[in-house]
Write an enzyme that holds these catalytic residues in place. Structure first.
Site, mmCIF file in Angstrom:
data_model
loop_
_atom_site.group_PDB
_atom_site.id
_atom_site.type_symbol
_atom_site.label_atom_id
_atom_site.label_comp_id
_atom_site.label_asym_id
_atom_site.label_seq_id
_atom_site.Cartn_x
_atom_site.Cartn_y
_atom_site.Cartn_z
ATOM 1 N N SER A 138 45.172 39.559 49.137
ATOM 2 C CA SER A 138 45.905 40.103 48.121
ATOM 3 C C SER A 138 46.210 41.700 48.295
ATOM 4 O O SER A 138 45.392 42.523 48.616
ATOM 5 C CB SER A 138 45.554 39.674 46.848
ATOM 6 O OG SER A 138 46.353 40.444 45.846
ATOM 7 N N TYR A 151 39.279 39.250 39.528
ATOM 8 C CA TYR A 151 40.315 38.699 40.735
ATOM 9 C C TYR A 151 40.509 40.002 41.631
ATOM 10 O O TYR A 151 40.399 39.577 42.829
ATOM 11 C CB TYR A 151 41.650 38.467 39.926
ATOM 12 C CG TYR A 151 42.694 38.070 41.066
ATOM 13 C CD1 TYR A 151 43.012 36.732 41.473
ATOM 14 C CD2 TYR A 151 43.767 39.194 41.493
ATOM 15 C CE1 TYR A 151 43.707 36.488 42.210
ATOM 16 C CE2 TYR A 151 44.528 38.759 42.243
ATOM 17 C CZ TYR A 151 44.600 37.389 42.897
ATOM 18 O OH TYR A 151 45.594 37.183 43.871
#
Length: 254
Positions: A138, A151
């Site tokens: 990501s 996260y």
């Protein structure tokens, strides 16, 4: 890498970005697409099969939080059937900073364990043929969304792991690169929890900014697969594909 006639394993190939990417892969004509996912979706598998009947699409239930031994057992079943596998895509991910342990288990440990398991079949030190790994990380691995630090940290860890895999390729024969999507319109980002509720509106605020569709991301994902650059850090953001340069601030010199 030319996708045509290749054997591909896709972990979490039925998710938001995953399913559109599976569609694009099937269009490119691999010999086999093996999807490993936690929840079975017969309609999605049927759609993939209908999209290109020449491609053999198979599904196995798989939870990335199981042990390396369990994963190795599943992979043996797949390798026994296919004989060779060319590409492993690690795509499992959750976004919910309430679930600290599970976030790390799925987003990071699961990627490490699945990769470790496939090394039993690919590592050239064991007589293996080598292989290719594409890890979905990501852009939050570059710069965190600080309201979801768990996260973001899990994705940074997955990115660091992938970078190391690429450098180990001369030893193992296994190459690797990372796929780092920007904010993409999936169910993942429509509603999620910030760490300790530091920002209850984090999902809403995030979607006020430009995003990309899952199809745009998937099409660029396939381009990255075709480019097949060991060590590449691909940024897939706002419908574009860019290989970024990683800034080095320290070196172990070993």
């Amino acid at each position: 890498m030319v996708i045509a006639n290749k054997n591909i394993i896709f972990v979490a190939g039925l998710g938001g970005i995953g399913f559109d990417t599976s569609r694009e892969i099937v269009k490119s004509g691999p010999k086999n697409l093996v999807i490993l996912d936690r929840i079975e979706n017969p309609a999605a598998i049927a759609e993939l099969k209908a999209l290109n009947p020449k491609v053999t699409v198979t599904f196995y239930p798989y939870d990335v939080t199981v042990s390396v031994a369990e994963t190795t057992k599943l992979l043996k079943t797949i390798f026994d059937k296919l004989k060779t596998v060319d590409l492993l895509i690690n795509g499992a991910g959750i976004l919910d900073d309430y679930q600290i342990e599970r976030t790390i288990a799925v987003n990071f440990t699961g990627t490490v364990n699945t990769t470790t398991a496939i090394m039993s079949f690919w590592d050239k030190r064991k007589g293996g043929p080598g292989g290719i790994i594409a890890n979905i990380c990501s852009v939050t691995g570059f710069n965190a969304i600080y309201q979801v630090p768990v996260y973001s940290a899990s994705k940074a860890a997955a990115l660091s792991f992938t970078n190391s895999l690429a450098k180990l390729a001369p030893i193992t024969g296994v190459t690797a690169y990372s796929i780092n999507p920007g904010i993409t319109k999936t169910t993942l980002v429509h509603k999620f929890n910030s760490w300790l509720d530091v920002e209850p509106r984090v999902a809403e605020l995030l979607l006020e900014h430009p995003t990309q569709t899952t199809l745009q991301c998937a099409q660029n994902f396939v381009k990255a697969i075709e480019a097949n650059q060991n060590g590449a850090i691909w940024k897939l953001d706002l419908g574009t594909l860019e290989a970024i340069e990683w800034t080095k601030h320290w070196d172990s010199h070993i």
